[in-house]
Scaffold this motif. Structure first.
Motif, short mmCIF file in Angstrom:
data_model
loop_
_atom_site.label_atom_id
_atom_site.label_comp_id
_atom_site.label_asym_id
_atom_site.label_seq_id
_atom_site.Cartn_x
_atom_site.Cartn_y
_atom_site.Cartn_z
N ASN A 245 46.53 -59.59 -40.70
CA ASN A 245 45.92 -58.65 -39.76
C ASN A 245 45.47 -57.37 -40.44
N LEU A 249 41.57 -55.75 -40.93
CA LEU A 249 41.22 -54.36 -40.64
C LEU A 249 40.61 -53.70 -41.88
N LEU A 261 35.45 -53.35 -36.39
CA LEU A 261 36.59 -52.44 -36.46
C LEU A 261 37.00 -51.99 -35.05
N THR A 262 36.01 -51.62 -34.25
CA THR A 262 36.31 -51.20 -32.87
C THR A 262 36.96 -52.35 -32.10
N ILE A 264 38.85 -54.79 -33.35
CA ILE A 264 40.23 -54.95 -33.84
C ILE A 264 41.14 -53.87 -33.22
N LEU A 265 40.65 -52.63 -33.23
CA LEU A 265 41.46 -51.52 -32.70
C LEU A 265 41.63 -51.65 -31.18
N SER A 266 40.59 -52.11 -30.50
CA SER A 266 40.67 -52.24 -29.05
C SER A 266 41.68 -53.31 -28.64
N GLN A 267 41.68 -54.40 -29.40
CA GLN A 267 42.63 -55.49 -29.15
C GLN A 267 44.07 -54.96 -29.27
N ALA A 268 44.30 -54.16 -30.32
CA ALA A 268 45.63 -53.59 -30.55
C ALA A 268 45.99 -52.60 -29.44
N GLN A 269 45.04 -51.76 -29.08
CA GLN A 269 45.30 -50.76 -28.04
C GLN A 269 45.63 -51.44 -26.72
N ARG A 271 46.91 -54.45 -26.29
CA ARG A 271 48.24 -55.06 -26.33
C ARG A 271 49.32 -53.98 -26.25
N ARG A 272 49.08 -52.83 -26.87
CA ARG A 272 50.06 -51.75 -26.83
C ARG A 272 50.30 -51.28 -25.39
N LEU A 274 50.63 -53.01 -22.90
CA LEU A 274 51.58 -53.90 -22.22
C LEU A 274 53.02 -53.52 -22.51
N LEU A 275 53.18 -52.62 -23.48
CA LEU A 275 54.53 -52.39 -24.02
C LEU A 275 55.36 -51.40 -23.20
#
Lengths: 276, 276
Positions: A245, A249, A261-262, A264-269, A271-272, A274-275
């Motif tokens: 991963n 990036l 890049l946007t 990849i970051l959006s996917q992470a944001q 998922r975050r 949900l935390l």
């Protein structure tokens, strides 16, 4: 809930000490005894009334009908045979180790009334001085039964954790170790590696981001080497997955690919979100 | 401190909005005007009294003697020529971008009274609703003068940040970008990559460690792609350095080398103790 006659806690640190406080405050055992490596830790546990009696040696656990192993994982694996000799095989046994497959396979062979526990209530803080009976409240506690686990042992330990305020979830030991390698052990390994990547003289230029990201790098090295090594194969897989991963990036940055890049970051944001 | 006649803030988000509140509360400008992309953000900024007048267009900044650029870094680079046309070249100008070399080289060519700022006071939170004049208190604010920087411009902007409670440190733009790539941009990239490594259905088994480590993965993707891409070479170096450190840790786990692993973790723990 039937009161235990004698509860023995081996390792009166953050989790063991908190469990002792929980037992004592709720009068769940007639007597709570504690074993630790350092007298200062035991003195503090006695002072905080997390235990009634203390000893540096294991003899004190003789006659216990509840045994809680709360030392680092590799200490549990190293010492369980000696514990068995003194405690006998009949008592109800659990441990609070952060990896389960190895520990469970050792302990369930010798203690018929054993069930593994992993309260997700630790922190980078360590030691009895941070113990508090409320740390299990609203936390998740994973129990790891196997085909060998006796239903009564599971029911009793489950009831104890629920009484302490935890939400109990059952996972097999290998499932536990695979999931926790990603949700807990991987973040710890990254925090350690990140800390080793930032030169000491740059630290004055760090803001909240670095501090939060590396809070768990303040965790005990001796505790965590044991966790990493008793969950070795899962750790290697988790790190490899992360490396892939990070490589994606890095490649998007290298190519200057704003769109990728946007994404990849959006996917992470996402998922975050949900935390919490 | 001489009062400004008209302060203009372009980008009334977390940092821009907080700066507006700081100017207004301390009566440091006769008038504070704000520009943003969304009317809701401007309405909120007006309601919070972070600005006196608001506009979606740049025309409102005409006549300003203090100009604070608080949009994402790539927006600053894309829009400064248009800003120059309206504001003229004489006003005192700063920006609050998280990368400096590119921005400074653009802005100092056209604004003789420009000095770059980077207040280390951001967070994963965004938007005017989180703005507060106190966020700069006890924070570090990096200013990035070059050989072209006018002493008076530096002195005035320095005095402003100090008045806001920040400790001002001077770095050259390349120094800034190299240091911040490690202390801020790298942790962000790792948090994003980590979040992408943990399957969504495992998140219920996460404790404080994962939450802290990935808090900054909740940061804005559009803001951060701009930071990564305007600090591209330093980012690639920082990620490579981290990859090496992670590889060493992974190798120690793979070999089961308890001594080496404990050494790596202890080094990280020791450095982490310098951080707070």
């Amino acid at each position: 809930m039937r009161r235990f006659k004698k509860a023995a806690i081996i390792g009166t640190g953050l989790i063991g000490g908190s469990f002792g406080l929980f037992l004592k405050r709720n009068k769940l055992a007639q007597e709570v005894v504690g074993v630790a490596q350092h007298q200062a830790s035991l003195d503090q546990a006695l002072k905080m009334k997390a235990i009634d009696h203390a000893s540096l040696g294991l003899d004190i656990i003789s006659g216990a009908d509840l045994l809680v192993l709360a030392t680092p994982v590799d200490t549990i694996i190293r010492s369980y045979k000696q514990i068995l000799k003194i405690a006998g095989e009949d008592c109800l046994v659990t441990d609070v180790g952060s990896t389960k497959a190895k520990i469970v396979s050792c302990l369930e062979r010798v203690f018929p009334n054993y069930i593994g526990s992993h309260p997700l209530a630790g922190s980078e803080k360590r030691g009895i001085s941070h113990a508090c009976p409320g740390i299990f409240k609203n936390s998740v506690c994973i129990l790891t039964p196997t085909s060998k686990t006796r239903k009564l042992a599971l029911a009793k330990i489950k009831a104890l954790w629920q009484r302490a305020g935890a939400r109990v979830v059952l996972l097999s030991p290998p499932e536990h170790d695979r999931i926790l390698s990603l949700t807990s052990h991987l973040p710890h390994s990254l925090a350690f590696a990140l800390m080793n990547s930032v030169p000491a003289h740059f630290l004055k230029f760090s803001s909240g981001g670095l501090k939060d990201t590396t809070r768990i790098a303040a965790s005990s090295p001796s505790l965590w080497q044991g966790i990493f090594l008793t969950n070795r194969m899962n750790m290697l897989k988790a790190i490899s997955l992360f490396e892939n991963n990070l490589r994606q990036l890095k490649s998007a940055i290298k190519k200057g690919d704003k769109k990728l890049l946007t994404h990849i970051l959006s996917q992470a944001q996402k998922r975050r979100s949900l935390l919490e």
